[in-house]
Design a protein around this motif. Structure first.
Motif, short mmCIF file in Angstrom:
data_model
loop_
_atom_site.label_atom_id
_atom_site.label_comp_id
_atom_site.label_asym_id
_atom_site.label_seq_id
_atom_site.Cartn_x
_atom_site.Cartn_y
_atom_site.Cartn_z
N VAL A 117 -7.45 4.40 -6.95
CA VAL A 117 -7.34 3.78 -5.63
C VAL A 117 -8.60 4.07 -4.83
O VAL A 117 -9.16 3.19 -4.17
CB VAL A 117 -6.09 4.30 -4.88
CG1 VAL A 117 -5.96 3.62 -3.52
CG2 VAL A 117 -4.83 4.08 -5.72
N ARG A 118 -9.09 5.31 -4.91
CA ARG A 118 -10.34 5.64 -4.21
C ARG A 118 -11.50 4.85 -4.79
O ARG A 118 -12.40 4.42 -4.05
CB ARG A 118 -10.61 7.15 -4.32
CG ARG A 118 -9.50 8.01 -3.69
CD ARG A 118 -9.94 9.45 -3.52
NE ARG A 118 -10.32 10.10 -4.76
CZ ARG A 118 -9.47 10.72 -5.58
NH1 ARG A 118 -8.17 10.78 -5.28
NH2 ARG A 118 -9.90 11.30 -6.68
N ILE A 168 -5.77 -2.53 -2.33
CA ILE A 168 -7.08 -2.25 -1.74
C ILE A 168 -8.09 -3.32 -2.13
O ILE A 168 -8.87 -3.81 -1.30
CB ILE A 168 -7.59 -0.86 -2.17
CG1 ILE A 168 -6.72 0.25 -1.55
CG2 ILE A 168 -9.06 -0.66 -1.79
CD1 ILE A 168 -6.83 0.38 -0.05
N VAL A 207 -11.63 1.53 -3.29
CA VAL A 207 -12.28 1.56 -1.98
C VAL A 207 -13.79 1.42 -2.14
O VAL A 207 -14.43 0.64 -1.45
CB VAL A 207 -11.94 2.86 -1.22
CG1 VAL A 207 -12.77 2.96 0.07
CG2 VAL A 207 -10.45 2.91 -0.89
N ARG A 212 -1.23 0.09 -5.47
CA ARG A 212 -2.07 0.49 -4.35
C ARG A 212 -3.53 0.11 -4.61
O ARG A 212 -4.24 -0.36 -3.72
CB ARG A 212 -1.96 2.01 -4.10
CG ARG A 212 -0.54 2.47 -3.79
CD ARG A 212 -0.51 3.86 -3.16
NE ARG A 212 -1.18 4.89 -3.92
CZ ARG A 212 -0.63 5.56 -4.94
NH1 ARG A 212 0.60 5.28 -5.35
NH2 ARG A 212 -1.32 6.51 -5.57
N GLN A 213 -3.98 0.31 -5.84
CA GLN A 213 -5.35 -0.05 -6.21
C GLN A 213 -5.61 -1.54 -6.01
O GLN A 213 -6.61 -1.93 -5.41
CB GLN A 213 -5.58 0.31 -7.69
CG GLN A 213 -6.93 -0.12 -8.25
CD GLN A 213 -6.95 -0.13 -9.77
OE1 GLN A 213 -6.00 -0.59 -10.41
NE2 GLN A 213 -8.02 0.39 -10.35
N GLY A 239 -6.94 4.35 2.05
CA GLY A 239 -7.24 4.40 0.62
C GLY A 239 -8.29 5.42 0.25
O GLY A 239 -8.29 5.96 -0.87
N ASP A 296 -6.49 8.49 -0.82
CA ASP A 296 -5.38 8.36 -1.76
C ASP A 296 -5.46 9.46 -2.81
O ASP A 296 -6.54 9.89 -3.21
CB ASP A 296 -5.41 6.99 -2.43
CG ASP A 296 -4.10 6.66 -3.13
OD1 ASP A 296 -3.27 5.95 -2.52
OD2 ASP A 296 -3.91 7.10 -4.28
N LEU A 326 0.82 -1.21 0.00
CA LEU A 326 0.00 0.00 0.00
C LEU A 326 0.86 1.26 0.00
O LEU A 326 0.38 2.35 -0.32
CB LEU A 326 -0.95 0.01 1.21
CG LEU A 326 -2.07 1.05 1.18
CD1 LEU A 326 -2.98 0.84 -0.03
CD2 LEU A 326 -2.89 1.00 2.46
#
Length: 256
Positions: free
Chosen positions: A116-117, A87, A120, A83-84, A108, A111, A75
């Motif tokens: 990435v968001r 998550i 989430v 990172r995506q 996240g 982010d 992360l």
């Protein structure tokens, strides 16, 4: 060559290889293969990788703490795809044990990269469907966050649970009815439409909307609900006319 450029047999072999390589990494305290798959340009290879993490977690072949420790490191990657995918992998774990991965979504959600968001949001949807109580309790923390995008993302994220169990999310949605931001209100209206067309759901939603104070927003939501019954006519339990008739007869009545 992309994932879906392969034959079915080749895809199955690739998925097996991904699972095996990721398991090897976990067993040997490495991240080389995991990082390679998590950063792949092909969406479906990244998906196969995070699903593999979920499968390994479910099979109890590797201690949960070891898997989470690796995901914590990933992360921190400078690559948004890593990172995506991290998550999304945490979301697979959160379907059964949200408390262990809650911190991934706390981070996240803020982010710098939209992908990435969005991961989430997608994870909240799949976790909320399977493991609603802790996920919805977590979502409550952010309903009134100062950042309008956070409020919008939470509203969108809890939608999937509401498609079969609207009663679970309507109290949370109600808290957003006076949100000052058009983007949040538009998402709220969208979600109300999405949770109102399955069996028994229109009745639950209309009954709840009778208790809401923001009548202007409710009217827009009812228009969206009617429109959804046309757009999704092949999936809606009621015809558009039946939905209109039900709303005309029941909206404006006291909550039952």
């Amino acid at each position: 060559m992309g994932f879906y450029d392969l034959s079915k047999g080749e895809r199955e072999e690739l998925v097996s290889t991904i699972e095996s390589n990721i398991l090897d990494d976990f067993q040997n305290g490495l991240t080389e293969h995991i990082h390679s798959f998590f950063s792949n340009q092909d969406t479906y290879i990244r998906k196969a990788a995070y699903l593999a993490v979920g499968k390994i977690y479910k099979d109890n072949g590797i201690a949960a703490t070891e898997i989470i420790s690796v995901l914590d490191k990933l992360l921190e990657s400078e690559l948004e795809k890593v990172r995506q995918t991290t998550i999304n992998a945490a979301g697979e774990l959160g379907k059964t044990n949200f408390e262990n991965v809650e911190h991934f979504f706390d981070k996240g959600l803020f982010d710098e990269h939209h992908s990435v968001r969005n991961a989430v949001i997608g994870s909240i949807k799949k976790m909320g469907e399977k493991n609603p109580v802790p996920v919805l309790n977590w979502a409550k923390k952010y309903l009134h966050h100062p950042d309008k995008e956070v409020r919008r993302e939470i509203c969108h994220g809890i939608e999937l649970r509401g498609r079969k169990h609207p009663q679970d999310i309507l109290p949370l949605l109600k808290q957003l009815q006076h949100d000052p931001t058009a983007r949040v209100k538009n998402t709220l209206i969208h979600v109300l439409g999405q949770i109102a067309y399955k069996k028994g759901c229109l009745e639950t939603v209309v009954n709840a909307l009778n208790t809401w104070k923001n009548k202007e927003l409710v009217e827009k939501a009812l228009d969206e609900i009617v429109d959804v019954h046309h757009r999704y006519k092949n999936f809606a339990v009621l015809t558009q006319k039946q939905a209109i008739d039900y709303i005309d007869e029941n909206y404006g009545q006291k909550s039952k």
